[in-house]
Design a protein around this motif. Structure first.
Motif, PDB file in Angstrom:
ATOM      1  N   PHE A 129       7.859   0.759   6.421  1.00  0.00           N
ATOM      2  CA  PHE A 129       6.498   0.232   6.328  1.00  0.00           C
ATOM      3  C   PHE A 129       6.032   0.053   4.887  1.00  0.00           C
ATOM      4  O   PHE A 129       4.842  -0.169   4.649  1.00  0.00           O
ATOM      5  N   GLN A 130       6.931   0.143   3.944  1.00  0.00           N
ATOM      6  CA  GLN A 130       6.541   0.095   2.534  1.00  0.00           C
ATOM      7  C   GLN A 130       5.768  -1.178   2.189  1.00  0.00           C
ATOM      8  O   GLN A 130       4.711  -1.129   1.543  1.00  0.00           O
ATOM      9  N   THR A 131       6.269  -2.331   2.630  1.00  0.00           N
ATOM     10  CA  THR A 131       5.599  -3.600   2.306  1.00  0.00           C
ATOM     11  C   THR A 131       4.231  -3.684   2.963  1.00  0.00           C
ATOM     12  O   THR A 131       3.245  -4.098   2.338  1.00  0.00           O
ATOM     13  N   GLU A 132       4.135  -3.260   4.239  1.00  0.00           N
ATOM     14  CA  GLU A 132       2.857  -3.302   4.945  1.00  0.00           C
ATOM     15  C   GLU A 132       1.833  -2.383   4.291  1.00  0.00           C
ATOM     16  O   GLU A 132       0.647  -2.725   4.193  1.00  0.00           O
ATOM     17  N   VAL A 133       2.280  -1.216   3.852  1.00  0.00           N
ATOM     18  CA  VAL A 133       1.367  -0.274   3.201  1.00  0.00           C
ATOM     19  C   VAL A 133       0.832  -0.876   1.910  1.00  0.00           C
ATOM     20  O   VAL A 133      -0.367  -0.788   1.611  1.00  0.00           O
ATOM     21  N   ARG A 134       1.683  -1.535   1.133  1.00  0.00           N
ATOM     22  CA  ARG A 134       1.247  -2.142  -0.126  1.00  0.00           C
ATOM     23  C   ARG A 134       0.223  -3.254   0.115  1.00  0.00           C
ATOM     24  O   ARG A 134      -0.730  -3.402  -0.637  1.00  0.00           O
ATOM     25  N   LYS A 135       0.449  -4.035   1.172  1.00  0.00           N
ATOM     26  CA  LYS A 135      -0.482  -5.130   1.467  1.00  0.00           C
ATOM     27  C   LYS A 135      -1.817  -4.590   1.974  1.00  0.00           C
ATOM     28  O   LYS A 135      -2.882  -5.114   1.621  1.00  0.00           O
ATOM     29  N   THR A 136      -1.769  -3.569   2.817  1.00  0.00           N
ATOM     30  CA  THR A 136      -2.993  -3.025   3.408  1.00  0.00           C
ATOM     31  C   THR A 136      -3.802  -2.227   2.401  1.00  0.00           C
ATOM     32  O   THR A 136      -5.034  -2.267   2.407  1.00  0.00           O
ATOM     33  N   LEU A 137      -3.099  -1.504   1.526  1.00  0.00           N
ATOM     34  CA  LEU A 137      -3.766  -0.635   0.553  1.00  0.00           C
ATOM     35  C   LEU A 137      -3.280  -0.994  -0.851  1.00  0.00           C
ATOM     36  O   LEU A 137      -2.443  -0.302  -1.438  1.00  0.00           O
ATOM     37  N   PRO A 138      -3.797  -2.072  -1.427  1.00  0.00           N
ATOM     38  CA  PRO A 138      -3.312  -2.507  -2.750  1.00  0.00           C
ATOM     39  C   PRO A 138      -3.692  -1.553  -3.873  1.00  0.00           C
ATOM     40  O   PRO A 138      -3.006  -1.510  -4.899  1.00  0.00           O
ATOM     41  N   ALA A 139      -4.769  -0.789  -3.695  1.00  0.00           N
ATOM     42  CA  ALA A 139      -5.180   0.155  -4.736  1.00  0.00           C
ATOM     43  C   ALA A 139      -4.234   1.358  -4.736  1.00  0.00           C
ATOM     44  O   ALA A 139      -4.016   1.992  -3.704  1.00  0.00           O
ATOM     45  N   LEU A 140      -3.676   1.675  -5.902  1.00  0.00           N
ATOM     46  CA  LEU A 140      -2.660   2.715  -5.988  1.00  0.00           C
ATOM     47  C   LEU A 140      -3.166   4.067  -5.498  1.00  0.00           C
ATOM     48  O   LEU A 140      -2.474   4.769  -4.756  1.00  0.00           O
ATOM     49  N   HIS A 141      -4.383   4.460  -5.891  1.00  0.00           N
ATOM     50  CA  HIS A 141      -4.881   5.786  -5.508  1.00  0.00           C
ATOM     51  C   HIS A 141      -5.083   5.888  -3.996  1.00  0.00           C
ATOM     52  O   HIS A 141      -4.836   6.939  -3.399  1.00  0.00           O
ATOM     53  N   GLU A 142      -5.514   4.781  -3.370  1.00  0.00           N
ATOM     54  CA  GLU A 142      -5.692   4.795  -1.912  1.00  0.00           C
ATOM     55  C   GLU A 142      -4.331   4.877  -1.209  1.00  0.00           C
ATOM     56  O   GLU A 142      -4.174   5.571  -0.207  1.00  0.00           O
ATOM     57  N   ARG A 143      -3.375   4.136  -1.746  1.00  0.00           N
ATOM     58  CA  ARG A 143      -2.046   4.126  -1.144  1.00  0.00           C
ATOM     59  C   ARG A 143      -1.402   5.506  -1.241  1.00  0.00           C
ATOM     60  O   ARG A 143      -0.809   6.008  -0.277  1.00  0.00           O
ATOM     61  N   ARG A 144      -1.510   6.136  -2.394  1.00  0.00           N
ATOM     62  CA  ARG A 144      -0.919   7.468  -2.557  1.00  0.00           C
ATOM     63  C   ARG A 144      -1.590   8.483  -1.639  1.00  0.00           C
ATOM     64  O   ARG A 144      -0.928   9.337  -1.048  1.00  0.00           O
ATOM     65  N   ALA A 145      -2.901   8.399  -1.526  1.00  0.00           N
ATOM     66  CA  ALA A 145      -3.626   9.328  -0.644  1.00  0.00           C
ATOM     67  C   ALA A 145      -3.184   9.142   0.803  1.00  0.00           C
ATOM     68  O   ALA A 145      -2.964  10.118   1.530  1.00  0.00           O
ATOM     69  N   PHE A 146      -3.043   7.883   1.226  1.00  0.00           N
ATOM     70  CA  PHE A 146      -2.601   7.609   2.592  1.00  0.00           C
ATOM     71  C   PHE A 146      -1.210   8.166   2.841  1.00  0.00           C
ATOM     72  O   PHE A 146      -0.941   8.797   3.873  1.00  0.00           O
TER      73      PHE A 146
END
Length: 282
Positions: A129-146
């Motif tokens: 799901f790496q690509t989907e996560v990047r598209k859904t959460l483009p902000a780095l801090h949000e992505r890391r938290a998720f």
């Protein structure tokens, strides 16, 4: 890959390559003295208590321009092999430069005890799901938290148990919420040896956004927490403050050095804040 010699040490080296794509050639006797026996090999492991055999086999392998590892003889080695933790897509190694292989093995065993067998499947889930996560959460801090929450969540638990279909479904559901986080307060013992912390407690410390500390928390326990987590003194973090942080979606670890305050737990649960009390290992 060539293993020259026989006995338990040679068998142990052979087991390192179980399930690997390497082509393994076993040599013993006169064949081990011939450089042609090592032709095309990348590495040669030599395991024998016979000094003549060791010197002759090592010389033959080097004559064939093959790197040599002589078991338990670091001074004769061109390279050393670390102690390996293999969890599929998660691989770690502990090396001591050949100087203390027993210590490397002990450390590997300690790490293996903290890394469940299904950890590789969790890594595979995140990779899928790496690509989907990047598209859904483009902000780095949000992505890391998720992602920190994901490795502690239901999807990761399903992956560790081997149910990848359910893991994928749960992961998609969490991602569809846009990374919205549910706050939680976890109570963890902050006194005593750090090695008594459970695996779940270690994960909680590693994913905490906020640490609430008693004044006499064990430093070794505190080292297990995220270094960038916000730190609050327990005296300044009462129930209303913790409730507010949890409603913001923060992951809170309350490191305690005394029994859990039932009044605090009651106040949190009454405010519909998720609470976990994590025991130490026994």
């Amino acid at each position: 890959m060539v293993i020259a010699g026989s006995g338990e040490a040679a068998e142990a080296k052979a087991r390192l390559f179980d399930g690997s794509p390497a082509t393994l050639v076993r040599l013993d006797g006169h064949a081990a003295y011939l450089p042609g026996s090592y032709s095309g090999a990348a590495f040669a492991f030599i395991a024998s208590s016979d000094e003549v055999f060791v010197q002759a086999a090592a010389g033959a392998a080097r004559a064939a321009r093959v790197l040599v590892n002589v078991v338990d003889r670091p001074e004769l080695c061109d390279f050393n092999t670390p102690a390996v933790i293999d969890r599929g897509q998660v691989v770690a190694a502990v090396g001591t430069g050949g100087g203390a292989p027993v210590l490397a093995t002990m450390l590997r065993n300690d790490i293996e005890a903290q890394v469940p067998e299904g950890t590789g499947r969790v890594a595979a889930l995140l990779a899928k799901f790496q690509t989907e996560v990047r598209k859904t959460l483009p902000a780095l801090h949000e992505r890391r938290a998720f992602l920190r929450d994901a490795v502690m969540g239901e999807a990761a638990a399903a992956a560790r148990e081997g149910d990848m279909d359910r893991a994928g479904q749960l992961f998609r559901e969490a991602l569809a919420k846009g990374g919205a986080r549910k706050g939680v307060v976890r109570f963890i013992a902050g006194k005593g040896p750090a090695d008594l912390l459970t695996l779940r407690a270690l994960r909680a410390l590693g994913s905490a956004d906020v640490l609430v500390l008693d004044g006499d928390v064990e430093p070794e326990v505190l080292k297990m927490a995220r270094r960038d987590a916000e730190r609050l003194d327990a005296d300044g973090a009462d129930a209303p403050h913790l409730i507010q942080l949890a409603r913001e979606g923060r992951q809170i670890v309350r490191l305690i050095t005394h029994p859990v305050d039932p009044a605090l737990v009651h106040a949190l649960t009454q405010a519909e804040v998720a609470v976990e009390v994590l025991p130490v290992a026994t």
